[in-house]
Design a protein around this motif. Sequence first.
Motif, PDB file in Angstrom:
ATOM      1  N   VAL A   6       1.811  10.610   3.659  1.00 26.26           N
ATOM      2  CA  VAL A   6       0.748   9.783   4.248  1.00 26.26           C
ATOM      3  C   VAL A   6       1.351   8.588   4.977  1.00 26.26           C
ATOM      4  N   THR A   7       2.258   7.897   4.319  1.00 26.33           N
ATOM      5  CA  THR A   7       2.879   6.719   4.931  1.00 26.33           C
ATOM      6  C   THR A   7       3.787   7.110   6.095  1.00 26.33           C
ATOM      7  N   GLY A  37       0.815  -1.213   0.000  1.00 24.82           N
ATOM      8  CA  GLY A  37       0.000   0.000   0.000  1.00 24.82           C
ATOM      9  C   GLY A  37       0.846   1.260   0.000  1.00 24.82           C
ATOM     10  N   ALA A  38       1.932   1.232   0.780  1.00 23.33           N
ATOM     11  CA  ALA A  38       2.824   2.389   0.822  1.00 23.33           C
ATOM     12  C   ALA A  38       3.453   2.642  -0.546  1.00 23.33           C
ATOM     13  N   ILE A  80      -3.590   1.534   5.719  1.00 20.84           N
ATOM     14  CA  ILE A  80      -3.097   1.792   4.359  1.00 20.84           C
ATOM     15  C   ILE A  80      -4.041   1.176   3.328  1.00 20.84           C
ATOM     16  N   LYS A 120       2.647  10.771  -2.746  1.00 23.27           N
ATOM     17  CA  LYS A 120       2.094  11.113  -1.438  1.00 23.27           C
ATOM     18  C   LYS A 120       2.818  10.350  -0.335  1.00 23.27           C
ATOM     19  N   THR A 121       4.103  10.611  -0.190  1.00 24.19           N
ATOM     20  CA  THR A 121       4.909   9.890   0.801  1.00 24.19           C
ATOM     21  C   THR A 121       4.638  10.356   2.230  1.00 24.19           C
ATOM     22  N   LEU A 176      -7.077   3.502   3.125  1.00 21.68           N
ATOM     23  CA  LEU A 176      -6.704   4.730   2.406  1.00 21.68           C
ATOM     24  C   LEU A 176      -6.527   4.482   0.909  1.00 21.68           C
ATOM     25  N   CYS A 177      -5.991   3.302   0.585  1.00 25.41           N
ATOM     26  CA  CYS A 177      -5.844   2.961  -0.839  1.00 25.41           C
ATOM     27  C   CYS A 177      -7.198   2.869  -1.530  1.00 25.41           C
ATOM     28  N   PHE A 233       1.204   4.751  -2.681  1.00 26.68           N
ATOM     29  CA  PHE A 233       1.252   6.166  -2.342  1.00 26.68           C
ATOM     30  C   PHE A 233       2.534   6.819  -2.852  1.00 26.68           C
ATOM     31  N   ARG A 234       3.628   6.054  -2.829  1.00 21.55           N
ATOM     32  CA  ARG A 234       4.866   6.593  -3.384  1.00 21.55           C
ATOM     33  C   ARG A 234       4.732   6.810  -4.886  1.00 21.55           C
ATOM     34  N   SER A 235       3.970   5.958  -5.554  1.00 19.24           N
ATOM     35  CA  SER A 235       3.794   6.067  -6.996  1.00 19.24           C
ATOM     36  C   SER A 235       3.121   7.375  -7.390  1.00 19.24           C
TER      37      SER A 235
END
Length: 212
Positions: free
Chosen positions: A163-164, A151-152, A208, A160-161, A211-212, A155-157
Amino acid sequence: MNQQTTLFSNEKLMAMIIPLFLEQLLIMLVGMADTLVVSYAGEAAVSGVSLVNQFNTIFIYLFTALASGGAVVISQYIGRKKNDDAGESASQLLSFSAIFSILIAVMVLIGNEGMLRLMFGKVEDSVMHSCITYLRISAYSYPALAVYNAGAALFRSIGKTSVTMYLSVISNIINVIGNFIGVLVLRAGVAGVAYPSLIARTFSAVMITVLC
């Protein structure tokens, strides 16, 4: 050229890199916090947790590498504006991470003592008992750890780093508070630091995924 400068300015890069660095640091701090707090439970306990944390680090890097590889593919689809393909790849990454980590957890639960003796040789019985207890409980957290990393990676993709990073902060707070309760209040020894780590990682995985 101006568009490239806007997309990849130093400010935006720093805004992504700094939370990513802090997140990885916080992930490793979970094991370090366990070692520090369990020192109040005796030498055998701290030795057992320290040895198993070395073993767990292998899987942390393995799950991180798996998620990072998936993030590369997803980022390419996002860059090409193929959102459906990106979503399908994200689902595949999550599913594969969960299945792979469950298989690893089952393997560790079945052969935990043999693996430990193979890696660390002959250790005192009290230390080995602490190792086995901590490793067995840690193994239950592997699926949560893998799902969180998957999931992290999503978010990196999308950049939005932060958030993690915030999730890692909350996870560490849960772990540290749980450690002190488990060791100093409940006097549960090694299990007193193992279960809070399991709870903290499960919390991160659930959040996560939501949130995803």
